[in-house]
Design an enzyme around this catalytic site. Structure first.
Site, short mmCIF file in Angstrom:
data_model
loop_
_atom_site.label_atom_id
_atom_site.label_comp_id
_atom_site.label_asym_id
_atom_site.label_seq_id
_atom_site.Cartn_x
_atom_site.Cartn_y
_atom_site.Cartn_z
CB CYS A 81 12.75 29.95 -3.30
SG CYS A 81 12.83 28.34 -4.09
N1 LIG Z 1 14.58 25.78 -6.71
C1 LIG Z 1 14.69 25.71 -5.39
O1 LIG Z 1 15.75 26.00 -4.81
C2 LIG Z 1 13.54 25.23 -4.55
C3 LIG Z 1 13.76 24.92 -3.20
C4 LIG Z 1 12.70 24.48 -2.43
C5 LIG Z 1 11.43 24.37 -3.00
N2 LIG Z 1 11.23 24.70 -4.31
C6 LIG Z 1 9.89 24.54 -4.85
O2 LIG Z 1 9.85 23.32 -5.60
C7 LIG Z 1 9.01 23.45 -6.75
C8 LIG Z 1 9.82 23.16 -8.01
O3 LIG Z 1 10.83 24.14 -8.13
P1 LIG Z 1 11.98 24.04 -9.22
O4 LIG Z 1 12.88 25.17 -9.00
O5 LIG Z 1 12.50 22.64 -9.25
O6 LIG Z 1 11.09 24.29 -10.55
P2 LIG Z 1 11.55 24.15 -12.06
O7 LIG Z 1 10.71 25.12 -12.81
O8 LIG Z 1 13.03 24.18 -12.16
O9 LIG Z 1 11.08 22.67 -12.46
C9 LIG Z 1 9.75 22.25 -12.58
C10 LIG Z 1 9.68 21.16 -13.64
O10 LIG Z 1 8.37 20.62 -13.68
C11 LIG Z 1 8.08 20.27 -15.02
N3 LIG Z 1 6.62 20.07 -15.18
C12 LIG Z 1 5.64 21.00 -15.19
N4 LIG Z 1 4.44 20.39 -15.34
C13 LIG Z 1 4.67 19.07 -15.40
C14 LIG Z 1 3.83 17.93 -15.53
N5 LIG Z 1 2.49 18.03 -15.63
N6 LIG Z 1 4.41 16.72 -15.58
C15 LIG Z 1 5.75 16.59 -15.49
N7 LIG Z 1 6.60 17.63 -15.35
C16 LIG Z 1 6.06 18.85 -15.31
C17 LIG Z 1 8.67 21.42 -15.81
O11 LIG Z 1 8.85 21.09 -17.17
C18 LIG Z 1 9.98 21.67 -15.05
O12 LIG Z 1 11.03 20.91 -15.60
C19 LIG Z 1 8.44 24.86 -6.69
O13 LIG Z 1 7.22 24.84 -6.02
C20 LIG Z 1 9.47 25.60 -5.86
O14 LIG Z 1 8.92 26.72 -5.19
C21 LIG Z 1 12.26 25.10 -5.09
#
Ligand SMILES: NC(=O)c1ccc[n+]([C@@H]2O[C@H](COP(=O)([O-])OP(=O)(O)OC[C@H]3O[C@@H](n4cnc5c(N)ncnc54)[C@H](O)[C@@H]3O)[C@@H](O)[C@H]2O)c1
Length: 438
Positions: free
Chosen positions: A266
Site C-alpha cells: 500500500c
Molecule cells: N493489502 C492491504 O493491506 C490493503 C489495505 C487497504 C486497501 N488496499 C487496496 O485494496 C485493493 C486490493 O488489495 P489487495 O492487497 O487485496 O490485492 P491482492 O492483489 O491481494 O488481491 C486482488 C485480487 O483480485 C483478483 N482479481 C483481479 N481481477 C479480477 C477480476 N476481474 N475478477 C475477480 N477477481 C479479480 C486477483 O486475482 C487477486 O486475487 C488495492 O487497491 C489495494 O490498494 C489494500
C-alpha cells in the site's frame, strides 16, 4: 444482506469473511480458480491471524462461498464490492486495468438484472476514478443509468495487514463516498452497527481520504527515520525522543517507530500513485517525493552499517531474521529484505534467512540464491553477523541465541530487541536504527 466481493486478495477475503461473520450472505469472486477452490475448502490463501478459523466457521454455517463467476455474484448480491488490485505501472502511476475489466464484467452482468444493486469500490483508486472510469463502464456495458437503475459508492479500506481482522471489525472510521443518497444509505445500512464515526462524502473525496491517510502515515515514518539518523550521530536514543514528542497531543504517540522504512502493497504504491497523479495535473508534490526517497535510502541502512563493520564482505555468512515487510504477515511486496539481500549478494555474502511465515513467498523472489532456515537457531548458527529485518515478536528476546553466532554482531533494523543494554552486558555488539551507542 446479500453481498458479493470481486477480487479475493487481502482486502477482499478479509472483507468477505468478516461480513459473513456479521451475519451477511457472502459470495467471493476471483479469476484465479486455485484461490476460489482453496477458499471453498477452508484454506485462507494469505496468512492473517484468525482468518482461517473464521472462514471455516462461516463456510460451515453456509454464509460464505467462492466462485469464479461474476454473473453468479452479481445475481446474488444487494451490494457488490470491487476489491481487485490497483498496482503501479512502470512509471509508478496507478494501473487501473483490473478495475476496468471488473467494471465491464459487472456491467455485462447487470444488464440481465432487474433489481436495484449498489456497486461499491473498495480498491484504492486515484480521485476521480469511480466517476470517470467505473461509472462510464458500468453504464456502457449494462445499458443502465447510475443513480437510477443501480447505485455507486466508494468505500475505502484502512485495514493493516497483520491485524486485518481486528481492524476490519474495529475501524477508527468508515468513509462512505456516495454517488447519491440512495446508494450511500444502502452502504450505511450494512455498517450501521459499527460504533465508529461514519463519514459520508462524495466519491472523489472518499478516494482522496484514502490517499491522504496513507501519504500522512508514510510521511510520519520517513520523518521519524530522519530524526533517528540524526539521533545516531548525536548519541541519542530515538525511541526516547519519540516518546517525548508523542506525548504532545498535537503529534500523538502512534507511527513514530524508527526502522528501515515502509514496504508492503500500500504505502509505496499509493504515495507513488498520488505523486504521479499530482505531476500529471501540473503540481509537483515535493514533500511526498522526499518521503519516498528517504524511504528507499532507509531500507539500505543495515547494508551501510555492515559495510562499516567489515572491510570485505565476501563469503561472510549473514543471518537475516525476517523477510516479510512487517511482522504477522507473509507479504513480501516491497519488503526491505529485497534490496538488503540483493545488495549483500552483490558483495558475495552467503545469506541464511528465517521468517516464520514468508519463506514460501520469498522463494518466488530469491529462488536458490539464498538459504532458507526453519528456525532462528539454524539461521544464526556460525553467522558473521545478523540483520533483523522484520518486527516479528519472536525476535524480541533472543539474547541467548546470539551465542550461536561466530561474531555476536546484531544489526537491528526494527528496534525489536527489547533491551539493547542487556546486549552490551552479554558482549553482543548491538546496532539499532537511531540507537545511541554507535
Ligand atoms: N493489502 C492491504 O493491506 C490493503 C489495505 C487497504 C486497501 N488496499 C487496496 O485494496 C485493493 C486490493 O488489495 P489487495 O492487497 O487485496 O490485492 P491482492 O492483489 O491481494 O488481491 C486482488 C485480487 O483480485 C483478483 N482479481 C483481479 N481481477 C479480477 C477480476 N476481474 N475478477 C475477480 N477477481 C479479480 C486477483 O486475482 C487477486 O486475487 C488495492 O487497491 C489495494 O490498494 C489494500
Amino acid at each position: 444482506m446479500k453481498i458479493s466481493i470481486i477480487g479475493t486478495g487481502y482486502v477482499g477475503l478479509v472483507t468477505g469473511v468478516c461480513l459473513a461473520d456479521l451475519g451477511n450472505d457472502v459470495i467471493c469472486v476471483d479469476i484465479i480458480k486455485e484461490k476460489v477452490d482453496a477458499i471453498n475448502e477452508g484454506k485462507a490463501i494469505i496468512y492473517e491471524e484468525n482468518l482461517e478459523e473464521i472462514l471455516n466457521k462461516n463456510l460451515k454455517e453456509k454464509r460464505i462461498r467462492a466462485t469464479t463467476s461474476i454473473n453468479e455474484a452479481v445475481n446474488h448480491a444487494d451490494v457488490i464490492f470491487i476489491s481487485v488490485g490497483t498496482p503501479s505501472r512502470e512509471n509508478k502511476a496507478i494501473d487501473l486495468g483490473y478495475i476496468e475489466n471488473t467494471s465491464c464484467e459487472i456491467g455485462k452482468a447487470l444488464k440481465e438484472q432487474n433489481d436495484y444493486k449498489v456497486i461499491a469500490v473498495k480498491s484504492t483508486v486515484i480521485p476521480g476514478t469511480t466517476e470517470n472510469v467505473v461509472i462510464p463502464l458500468l453504464e456502457e456495458f449494462s445499458g443502465k443509468k447510475a443513480g437510477k437503475d443501480f447505485g455507486v459508492c466508494m468505500v475505502p479500506e484502512f485495514l493493516r495487514e497483520g491485524r486485518a481482522i481486528y481492524d476490519f471489525m474495529n475501524p477508527d472510521r468508515i468513509i462512505i463516498g456516495e454517488y447519491d443518497k440512495k446508494s450511500g444509505n444502502a452502504i450505511n445500512e450494512l455498517f450501521k452497527n459499527f460504533s465508529c464515526p461514519i463519514l459520508r462524502t462524495n466519491l472523489r473525496t472518499a478516494e482522496m481520504i484514502k490517499y491522504a491517510s496513507n501519504a500522512f502515515l508514510a510521511t510520519k515514518i520517513s520523518f521519524i527515520n530522519e530524526i533517528a539518523n540524526i539521533c545516531e550521530l548525536k548519541g541519542i536514543d530515538v525511541n526516547e525522543v519519540a516518546k517525548g514528542i508523542g506525548l504532545d497531543k498535537r503529534i500523538g504517540p502512534h507511527f513514530l517507530h524508527a526502522g528501515i522504512g515502509f514496504g508492503g502493497s500500500c504505502f509505496p504504491k499509493d504515495v507513488s500513485a498520488l505523486i504521479a497523479s499530482a505531476d500529471e495535473n501540473g503540481y509537483e508534490p515535493k514533500l511526498l517525493k522526499e518521503v519516498m526517497e528517504l524511504n528507499e535510502r532507509q531500507k539500505l541502512w543495515p547494508v551501510r552499517k555492515i559495510k562499516k563493520i567489515f572491510s570485505d564482505l565476501s563469503n561472510k555468512k549473514i543471518a537475516i531474521l525476517g523477510l516479510a515487510f512487517k511482522g504477522n504477515s507473509d507479504d513480501m511486496r516491497e519488503s526491505p529484505s529485497i534490496p538488503i539481500i540483493n545488495s549483500l549478494l552483490k558483495e558475495k555474502c552467503k545469506i541464511y534467512a528465517y521468517d516464520p511465515k514468508a519463506t514460501e513467498n520469498a522463494k518466488k523472489i530469491f529462488g536458490n540464491k539464498i538459504n532458507y532456515c526453519e528456525s532462528v537457531d539454524e539461521c544464526l548458527n556460525d553467522a558473521d553477523a545478523c540483520i533483523i529485518v522484520t518486527d516479528w515478536n519472536e525476535f524480541r528476546e533472543i539474547y541467548d541465541k546470539f551465542n550461536l553466532m561466530k561474531n555476536k554482531i546484531v544489526i537491528d533494523g526494527r528496534r525489536i530487541i527489547a533491551d539493547p543494554e542487556k546486549c552490551k552486558k552479554l558482549n553482543i555488539k548491538y546496532y539499532g536504527v537511531g540507537y545511541k551507542n554507535e
